[in-house]
Scaffold this motif. Structure first.
Motif, PDB file in Angstrom:
ATOM      1  N   GLU A  60     -25.151  -3.757  -4.362  1.00  9.26           N
ATOM      2  CA  GLU A  60     -26.306  -3.547  -3.482  1.00  9.26           C
ATOM      3  C   GLU A  60     -26.584  -4.791  -2.636  1.00  9.26           C
ATOM      4  N   ILE A  61     -26.503  -5.960  -3.259  1.00 10.01           N
ATOM      5  CA  ILE A  61     -26.729  -7.215  -2.525  1.00 10.01           C
ATOM      6  C   ILE A  61     -25.641  -7.415  -1.478  1.00 10.01           C
ATOM      7  N   ARG A  62     -24.403  -7.108  -1.838  1.00 12.66           N
ATOM      8  CA  ARG A  62     -23.300  -7.272  -0.890  1.00 12.66           C
ATOM      9  C   ARG A  62     -23.524  -6.402   0.350  1.00 12.66           C
ATOM     10  N   LYS A  63     -23.997  -5.203   0.159  1.00 12.91           N
ATOM     11  CA  LYS A  63     -24.252  -4.318   1.293  1.00 12.91           C
ATOM     12  C   LYS A  63     -25.352  -4.876   2.203  1.00 12.91           C
ATOM     13  N   ILE A  64     -26.374  -5.456   1.614  1.00  9.49           N
ATOM     14  CA  ILE A  64     -27.454  -6.053   2.412  1.00  9.49           C
ATOM     15  C   ILE A  64     -26.911  -7.214   3.246  1.00  9.49           C
ATOM     16  N   LEU A  65     -26.145  -8.089   2.602  1.00 12.53           N
ATOM     17  CA  LEU A  65     -25.601  -9.248   3.315  1.00 12.53           C
ATOM     18  C   LEU A  65     -24.623  -8.822   4.398  1.00 12.53           C
ATOM     19  N   ASP A  66     -23.848  -7.773   4.118  1.00 13.26           N
ATOM     20  CA  ASP A  66     -22.852  -7.311   5.086  1.00 13.26           C
ATOM     21  C   ASP A  66     -23.478  -6.748   6.355  1.00 13.26           C
ATOM     22  N   GLU A  67     -24.745  -6.304   6.274  1.00 13.45           N
ATOM     23  CA  GLU A  67     -25.422  -5.776   7.459  1.00 13.45           C
ATOM     24  C   GLU A  67     -25.485  -6.809   8.576  1.00 13.45           C
ATOM     25  N   TYR A  68     -25.462  -8.074   8.200  1.00 16.53           N
ATOM     26  CA  TYR A  68     -25.633  -9.142   9.188  1.00 16.53           C
ATOM     27  C   TYR A  68     -24.388 -10.024   9.300  1.00 16.53           C
ATOM     28  N   ARG A  69     -23.284  -9.575   8.760  1.00 13.55           N
ATOM     29  CA  ARG A  69     -22.047 -10.344   8.817  1.00 13.55           C
ATOM     30  C   ARG A  69     -21.039  -9.680   9.752  1.00 13.55           C
ATOM     31  N   THR A  70     -20.278 -10.493  10.478  1.00 13.26           N
ATOM     32  CA  THR A  70     -19.212  -9.940  11.327  1.00 13.26           C
ATOM     33  C   THR A  70     -18.010  -9.558  10.488  1.00 13.26           C
ATOM     34  N   GLU A  71     -17.821 -10.263   9.359  1.00 13.34           N
ATOM     35  CA  GLU A  71     -16.717  -9.958   8.443  1.00 13.34           C
ATOM     36  C   GLU A  71     -17.293  -9.661   7.070  1.00 13.34           C
ATOM     37  N   PRO A  72     -17.079  -8.454   6.543  1.00 13.27           N
ATOM     38  CA  PRO A  72     -17.711  -8.105   5.255  1.00 13.27           C
ATOM     39  C   PRO A  72     -17.175  -8.944   4.096  1.00 13.27           C
ATOM     40  N   LEU A  73     -18.037  -9.071   3.085  1.00 13.75           N
ATOM     41  CA  LEU A  73     -17.634  -9.781   1.873  1.00 13.75           C
ATOM     42  C   LEU A  73     -16.564  -8.968   1.130  1.00 13.75           C
ATOM     43  N   LYS A  74     -15.722  -9.667   0.411  1.00  9.39           N
ATOM     44  CA  LYS A  74     -14.644  -8.995  -0.313  1.00  9.39           C
ATOM     45  C   LYS A  74     -15.184  -8.250  -1.535  1.00  9.39           C
ATOM     46  N   GLU A  75     -14.415  -7.269  -1.991  1.00  7.23           N
ATOM     47  CA  GLU A  75     -14.838  -6.450  -3.131  1.00  7.23           C
ATOM     48  C   GLU A  75     -14.998  -7.273  -4.401  1.00  7.23           C
ATOM     49  N   ASP A  76     -14.231  -8.363  -4.517  1.00 11.23           N
ATOM     50  CA  ASP A  76     -14.317  -9.181  -5.729  1.00 11.23           C
ATOM     51  C   ASP A  76     -15.342 -10.318  -5.605  1.00 11.23           C
ATOM     52  N   TRP A  77     -16.208 -10.221  -4.591  1.00 11.24           N
ATOM     53  CA  TRP A  77     -17.273 -11.226  -4.410  1.00 11.24           C
ATOM     54  C   TRP A  77     -18.314 -11.104  -5.517  1.00 11.24           C
ATOM     55  N   TYR A  78     -18.808 -12.254  -5.961  1.00 15.59           N
ATOM     56  CA  TYR A  78     -19.890 -12.280  -6.952  1.00 15.59           C
ATOM     57  C   TYR A  78     -21.082 -13.067  -6.391  1.00 15.59           C
ATOM     58  N   PRO A  79     -22.300 -12.624  -6.682  1.00  9.33           N
ATOM     59  CA  PRO A  79     -23.501 -13.280  -6.154  1.00  9.33           C
ATOM     60  C   PRO A  79     -23.923 -14.496  -6.984  1.00  9.33           C
ATOM     61  N   VAL A  80     -22.959 -15.319  -7.335  1.00  4.83           N
ATOM     62  CA  VAL A  80     -23.253 -16.488  -8.154  1.00  4.83           C
ATOM     63  C   VAL A  80     -22.168 -17.522  -7.889  1.00  4.83           C
ATOM     64  N   SER A  81     -22.544 -18.790  -7.935  1.00  6.42           N
ATOM     65  CA  SER A  81     -21.555 -19.861  -7.842  1.00  6.42           C
ATOM     66  C   SER A  81     -21.614 -20.672  -9.135  1.00  6.42           C
ATOM     67  N   VAL A  82     -20.511 -21.350  -9.419  1.00  6.27           N
ATOM     68  CA  VAL A  82     -20.387 -22.089 -10.683  1.00  6.27           C
ATOM     69  C   VAL A  82     -19.940 -23.522 -10.394  1.00  6.27           C
ATOM     70  N   PHE A  83     -20.631 -24.479 -11.006  1.00  6.71           N
ATOM     71  CA  PHE A  83     -20.155 -25.859 -11.025  1.00  6.71           C
ATOM     72  C   PHE A  83     -19.218 -26.012 -12.223  1.00  6.71           C
ATOM     73  N   SER A  84     -18.036 -26.507 -11.961  1.00 10.37           N
ATOM     74  CA  SER A  84     -17.034 -26.630 -13.029  1.00 10.37           C
ATOM     75  C   SER A  84     -17.528 -27.568 -14.128  1.00 10.37           C
ATOM     76  N   SER A  85     -17.370 -27.144 -15.365  1.00 17.64           N
ATOM     77  CA  SER A  85     -17.717 -28.016 -16.487  1.00 17.64           C
ATOM     78  C   SER A  85     -16.675 -29.119 -16.666  1.00 17.64           C
ATOM     79  N   PHE A  86     -15.524 -28.995 -15.971  1.00 14.19           N
ATOM     80  CA  PHE A  86     -14.471 -30.024 -16.058  1.00 14.19           C
ATOM     81  C   PHE A  86     -14.716 -31.155 -15.050  1.00 14.19           C
ATOM     82  N   THR A  87     -15.223 -30.795 -13.836  1.00 10.62           N
ATOM     83  CA  THR A  87     -15.350 -31.797 -12.764  1.00 10.62           C
ATOM     84  C   THR A  87     -16.755 -31.903 -12.188  1.00 10.62           C
ATOM     85  N   ASP A  88     -17.634 -30.990 -12.547  1.00 13.45           N
ATOM     86  CA  ASP A  88     -18.986 -30.870 -11.978  1.00 13.45           C
ATOM     87  C   ASP A  88     -18.990 -30.416 -10.522  1.00 13.45           C
ATOM     88  N   LYS A  89     -17.841 -30.090  -9.958  1.00  8.95           N
ATOM     89  CA  LYS A  89     -17.770 -29.674  -8.564  1.00  8.95           C
ATOM     90  C   LYS A  89     -17.848 -28.149  -8.445  1.00  8.95           C
TER      91      LYS A  89
END
Length: 531
Positions: A159-188
């Motif tokens: 549902e969130i992907r569809k909302i964001l895609d309304e305003y994007r020229t290129e749609p988000l990929k099917e494997d997109w997730y609405p979360v980002s992760v800082f690596s526990s190995f590098t903190d990046k």
């Protein structure tokens, strides 16, 4: 509080307060929000959002409403770029792509890079009467406060992907997730989310190292929502009723358009908002620079303007109007405009009723303490005149105050602050032809023709004989007489008099300047030209 503030439309902050009450209903508590990523200097353009919220908060409180004013430090954002002129840039380079709270402060001002920028703001805001409740997003994310929000976003991923895609020229990929992760190995944040188990487990890959790991978002501090999901999640979390945004956020298809839809996924409603425009700087002369160009923060502005006038600059301008904060000769007019506003407030300047009500409200909102509006005007003296006095007394503020015998006790503190600002302006920003210093008795005399010396000698006699008993206008006649009696054009005599007194060919209005300096000081200087 003046009864005027109860009138809808008295000021744009009052209009917004009325709109919030109308759209959000009668509530026990209204929440007004602001925030920024402390990735560098929190400049005066950022301050525009802070004071916009403060003014609306004041308008709500003056209507008897309880208001919570929250300010979010988005200090769990990524460190993307090393600002210019930062100490130890090579060290900082190693922390790119990590959360800014994990970046060291190479200025040694605070415990980390983000906190150094936060502390500067938190220390100075009370000077202009602003007291938000600070929320630190790194602490909140790392303590897993937003676990339920993150899980909700994952559950409504499509549902969130569809909302964001309304305003994007290129749609988000099917494997997109609405979360980002800082690596526990590098903190990046150079990571890719691979899967979610439907509950609290996320598997991600560290793209730098090629390692994979599964984490529980309830017990590890690595996860964060992207901005267009994080912002509406927090609206719902804090039940925000009002939050302004820059025109980049409030343009069509900007983050506000997407967030007002995403917030409903979290069970909330979008706050009332308003757009604020950019601020320009005028007359700084390249004194301050950063990677983004010329920058000034609240500290810089308070060097030149008193706290009330800093507020006045924003109170008197609608947020959606671009304006410039001046450090050049416009400073003189800005002080004059504020003084006129103050005179109108105290009934010392007669204007039409409509303007009177507007200026009175601007004056009230410009004061640092809304519960303690002055009961008398400040010492009304032109800023240019203060600059002349300061240069006569070589920056000695207390001597200037002592020379003004009609200053009332209740005006002294405000006058002292204004004099401090005036001296800062003279020494830092004033154009060179505005600056001068009074000649000393032991300075070498200016080389002059005999009739020029005779004219100055005559002027000295008129100073000793008539200055104290004359008005400025009356004494100007003696200046013209000294010129005429010695066959000099007025312009030529003015030029040599300025050269003798301040070493420049032009200066303050001469008769008034001589009276301000006083008989003894002028006599001491002109005695060098005695025939």
């Amino acid at each position: 509080m003046s009864n005027d503030v109860k009138k809808e439309g008295a000021h744009w902050a009052d209009q917004m307060a009325e709109r919030i009450i109308r759209e959000k209903g009668d509530k026990d508590m209204y929440t007004c929000a602001s925030g920024i990523t402390p990735s560098g200097t929190v400049h005066i353009g950022n301050f525009r959002e802070i004071i916009t919220v403060d003014l609306v908060v004041r308008a709500l409180r003056q209507r008897g409403k309880k208001v919570r004013f929250i300010y979010s430090w988005d200090d769990y954002d990524v460190f993307r770029k090393v600002p210019k002129n930062m100490p130890e840039p090579d060290l900082l380079e190693k922390y790119l792509r990590k959360p800014i709270t994990l970046v060291p402060d190479t200025t040694h001002y605070a415990e980390n890079y983000a906190r150094a920028n936060e502390v500067r703001v938190e220390k100075i805001l009370p000077t202009v009467g602003i007291y938000p409740e600070y929320l630190y997003q790194a602490e909140r994310y790392r303590s897993n406060r937003y676990v339920n929000g993150i899980k909700t976003a994952l559950e409504h991923r499509d549902e969130i992907r569809k909302i964001l895609d309304e305003y994007r020229t290129e749609p988000l990929k099917e494997d997109w997730y609405p979360v980002s992760v800082f690596s526990s190995f590098t903190d990046k944040d150079n990571t890719t989310v691979l899967s979610w188990d439907g509950e609290y487990g996320i598997t991600y890959r560290d793209d730098d190292l090629g390692k994979e790991e599964t984490i529980d978002i309830r017990t590890t501090p690595n996860t964060k929502l992207p901005w267009r999901i994080d912002w509406p999640m927090r609206w719902a979390e804090e039940n925000v009723d009002f939050e302004p945004g820059g025109k980049d956020h409030l343009t069509e298809g900007g983050s506000y358009d997407t967030s007002k839809k995403v917030v409903e996924i979290f069970g909330g409603k979008a706050p009332v908002s308003m757009r604020y425009d950019f601020i320009k700087l005028k007359g700084m002369g390249g004194k301050i620079s950063s990677s983004g160009g010329e920058v000034a923060d609240l500290y810089d502005v308070l060097e030149i303007y008193t706290p009330e006038i800093v507020r006045y600059l924003f109170v008197g301008t609608r947020p959606n109007s671009e304006f410039a904060i001046s450090f050049d000769l416009d400073v003189l007019k800005i002080y004059e405009d504020y003084d006129n506003c103050e005179r109108i407030y105290f009934g010392l300047l007669d204007v039409k009723e409509q303007r009177k009500e507007k200026e009175k409200r601007i004056y009230e909102l410009s004061q640092v303490d809304p519960e303690s509006i002055p009961t008398e005007p400040g010492y009304q003296v032109p800023f240019r005149h203060l600059c002349n006095l300061l240069q006569i007394y070589e920056g000695d503020i207390e001597k200037v105050i002592a020379s003004l015998t009609d200053v009332k006790p209740g005006q002294v503190d405000r006058l002292r602050t204004r004099l401090t600002c005036a001296w800062n302006w003279i020494t830092t920003y004033a154009p060179e032809d505005f600056k001068w210093s009074l000649a000393k008795s032991d300075d070498e005399p200016v080389a002059l023709y005999e009739k020029e010396k005779k004219a100055l000698s005559d002027l000295r006699g008129y100073v000793n004989e008539h200055l104290d008993a004359c008005s400025e206008k009356e004494f100007s006649e003696y200046i013209y007489k000294a010129a005429a009696d010695n066959g000099l054009e007025n312009a030529d005599f003015f030029r040599i008099t300025y050269l003798a007194l301040i070493g420049k060919e032009k200066g303050p209005k001469l008769a008034g300047f001589i009276k301000i300096c006083g008989k003894d000081r002028i006599d001491s200087i002109l005695s060098k030209y005695q025939e």
